[in-house]
Design a protein around this motif. Structure first.
Motif, PDB file in Angstrom:
ATOM      1  N   ARG A 102       0.807  -1.212   0.000  1.00 33.39           N
ATOM      2  CA  ARG A 102       0.000   0.000   0.000  1.00 33.39           C
ATOM      3  C   ARG A 102       0.849   1.275   0.000  1.00 33.39           C
ATOM      4  O   ARG A 102       0.298   2.377  -0.105  1.00 33.39           O
ATOM      5  CB  ARG A 102      -0.970  -0.013   1.185  1.00 33.39           C
ATOM      6  N   ASN A 111      -2.041  11.033   0.554  1.00 34.76           N
ATOM      7  CA  ASN A 111      -2.782   9.803   0.268  1.00 34.76           C
ATOM      8  C   ASN A 111      -2.249   8.630   1.069  1.00 34.76           C
ATOM      9  O   ASN A 111      -3.021   7.837   1.631  1.00 34.76           O
ATOM     10  CB  ASN A 111      -2.709   9.492  -1.226  1.00 34.76           C
ATOM     11  N   ARG A 136      -3.275   8.822   4.729  1.00 35.10           N
ATOM     12  CA  ARG A 136      -4.678   8.438   4.893  1.00 35.10           C
ATOM     13  C   ARG A 136      -4.821   6.918   4.872  1.00 35.10           C
ATOM     14  O   ARG A 136      -5.562   6.331   5.676  1.00 35.10           O
ATOM     15  CB  ARG A 136      -5.539   9.058   3.786  1.00 35.10           C
ATOM     16  N   THR A 137      -4.113   6.285   3.933  1.00 36.44           N
ATOM     17  CA  THR A 137      -4.171   4.820   3.819  1.00 36.44           C
ATOM     18  C   THR A 137      -3.725   4.148   5.110  1.00 36.44           C
ATOM     19  O   THR A 137      -4.376   3.221   5.615  1.00 36.44           O
ATOM     20  CB  THR A 137      -3.294   4.346   2.650  1.00 36.44           C
ATOM     21  N   ASN A 177      -3.541   5.514   8.111  1.00 34.63           N
ATOM     22  CA  ASN A 177      -4.440   5.873   9.212  1.00 34.63           C
ATOM     23  C   ASN A 177      -5.723   5.071   9.198  1.00 34.63           C
ATOM     24  O   ASN A 177      -6.362   4.872  10.237  1.00 34.63           O
ATOM     25  CB  ASN A 177      -4.757   7.369   9.165  1.00 34.63           C
ATOM     26  N   ASP A 178      -6.113   4.601   8.018  1.00 32.23           N
ATOM     27  CA  ASP A 178      -7.326   3.783   7.905  1.00 32.23           C
ATOM     28  C   ASP A 178      -7.117   2.377   8.466  1.00 32.23           C
ATOM     29  O   ASP A 178      -8.084   1.626   8.619  1.00 32.23           O
ATOM     30  CB  ASP A 178      -7.777   3.698   6.443  1.00 32.23           C
ATOM     31  N   ASP A 179      -5.882   2.025   8.750  1.00 35.06           N
ATOM     32  CA  ASP A 179      -5.554   0.692   9.265  1.00 35.06           C
ATOM     33  C   ASP A 179      -5.326   0.808  10.768  1.00 35.06           C
ATOM     34  O   ASP A 179      -4.371   1.442  11.225  1.00 35.06           O
ATOM     35  CB  ASP A 179      -4.297   0.164   8.562  1.00 35.06           C
ATOM     36  N   ALA A 180      -6.200   0.199  11.556  1.00 34.32           N
ATOM     37  CA  ALA A 180      -6.126   0.333  13.011  1.00 34.32           C
ATOM     38  C   ALA A 180      -4.799  -0.176  13.569  1.00 34.32           C
ATOM     39  O   ALA A 180      -4.278   0.379  14.546  1.00 34.32           O
ATOM     40  CB  ALA A 180      -7.297  -0.425  13.655  1.00 34.32           C
ATOM     41  N   ARG A 209      -2.271   2.506  13.109  1.00 30.43           N
ATOM     42  CA  ARG A 209      -2.532   3.596  14.056  1.00 30.43           C
ATOM     43  C   ARG A 209      -1.997   3.233  15.439  1.00 30.43           C
ATOM     44  O   ARG A 209      -1.362   4.051  16.104  1.00 30.43           O
ATOM     45  CB  ARG A 209      -4.027   3.896  14.150  1.00 30.43           C
TER      46      ARG A 209
END
Length: 307
Positions: A42, A121, A124-125, A127-130, A133
């Motif tokens: 990713r 981008n 964001r990618t 951050n969308d993955d717990a 994070r």
């Protein structure tokens, strides 16, 4: 009972080349996060490529291709150098355009022909993955940022040192580990002046040099490209035309093809090119054979196994 004396180890040799240092002690959690990111597809805009796609640790840290395939099937302009021992280079990329691993990562992520991504981008990618994070939040006060992604990746790459080559063991005093022909090859490597550019702990990677000092390599090869201009593309200085970072020779026996253009498919070819274009000499087949034997002793180890 009398004390048992510890085993006697040979004294290190006083040679111009030195063994690789030990892997630095770094935060293991940060290194593990970097390892995960190194293998994360990713990082590329279309989720197709990770760092490991081109820097194959099972192929000497490169990918055995003359030019690597980037996003949307685009080919790189130059051959992919090995990631092993890259932390010891004084600059990164063939043209030496950046000095740090972090800056190299920044370039690759945003390169339109490599990862093709951008930091907003990518952040964001992640951050969308717990799990990302959580991992970044535990290690960095400001969690997921471009600087922290670069830091984690660079931390992992600093551990990719391929110590334990037979040549390193020789330098450490085990003089019996090399054959007589391998020692002759090392002596010729020094006598012919190869060591003037392939020097230091990384046996290269610490200076710039013109490709084609004694003869015009590019005129003879033909089909010139912009990538052949090397440092000139960065500085615009005519003295930097066809000038490149001298590559490290560590693990060179397992990282074919060679040169920035990937034009030499064997070590023998590479040595002959160096004789002709850097030294202005016609290679003696015996010297080529012996130098290749020496170069084959530079293959190190990773995770306890030879590369």
């Amino acid at each position: 009972m009398a004390a048992v004396a510890p085993p006697a180890f040979p004294a290190p040799l006083d040679e111009p080349l030195k063994p690789l240092p030990a892997v630095p002690t770094l935060d293991p959690q940060r290194v593990e996060l970097g390892r995960r990111l190194f293998n994360e597809p990713r990082l590329s805009l279309d989720n197709s490529l990770s760092c490991a796609s081109c820097h194959r640790l099972d192929q000497g840290g490169a990918d055995a291709q003359a030019k690597s395939q980037g996003i949307k099937g685009q080919l790189s302009q130059v051959n992919t150098p090995s990631v092993f021992n890259a932390a010891l280079n004084f600059r990164q990329f063939w043209d030496g355009r950046v000095e740090t691993l972090q800056a190299q990562i920044d370039n690759v992520v945003q390169s339109p022909t490599e990862m093709g991504n951008n930091w907003p981008n990518l952040l964001r990618t992640l951050n969308d993955d717990a799990s990302y994070r959580q991992a970044f939040g535990a290690l960095y006060p400001d969690a997921i940022t471009a600087a922290n992604v670069q830091d984690a990746l660079a931390s992992y790459e600093r551990t990719l040192l391929s110590a334990g080559s037979r040549f390193d063991q020789y330098l450490q005093g085990n003089t019996e580990i090399l054959s007589q022909e391998e020692k002759y090859g090392y002596q010729r490597f020094k006598d012919y002046g190869c060591i003037a550019c392939h020097q230091g702990v990384n046996i290269g990677g610490n200076m710039f040099q013109k490709f084609g000092v004694m003869n015009d390599y590019f005129a003879d090869r033909g089909n010139p490209t912009d990538a052949d201009l090397g440092r000139f593309l960065i500085t615009g200085d005519e003295q930097d035309r066809n000038v490149f970072k001298v590559p490290s020779l560590r693990n060179v026996a397992v990282t074919a093809p060679y040169f920035h253009d990937g034009s030499a498919t064997t070590l023998e070819q590479a040595v002959e090119v160096m004789f002709k274009y850097q030294l202005g000499r016609t290679p003696n087949p015996q010297d080529t054979r012996l130098i290749v034997k020496f170069l084959q002793t530079l293959t190190g180890q990773w995770q306890g196994k030879p590369l």
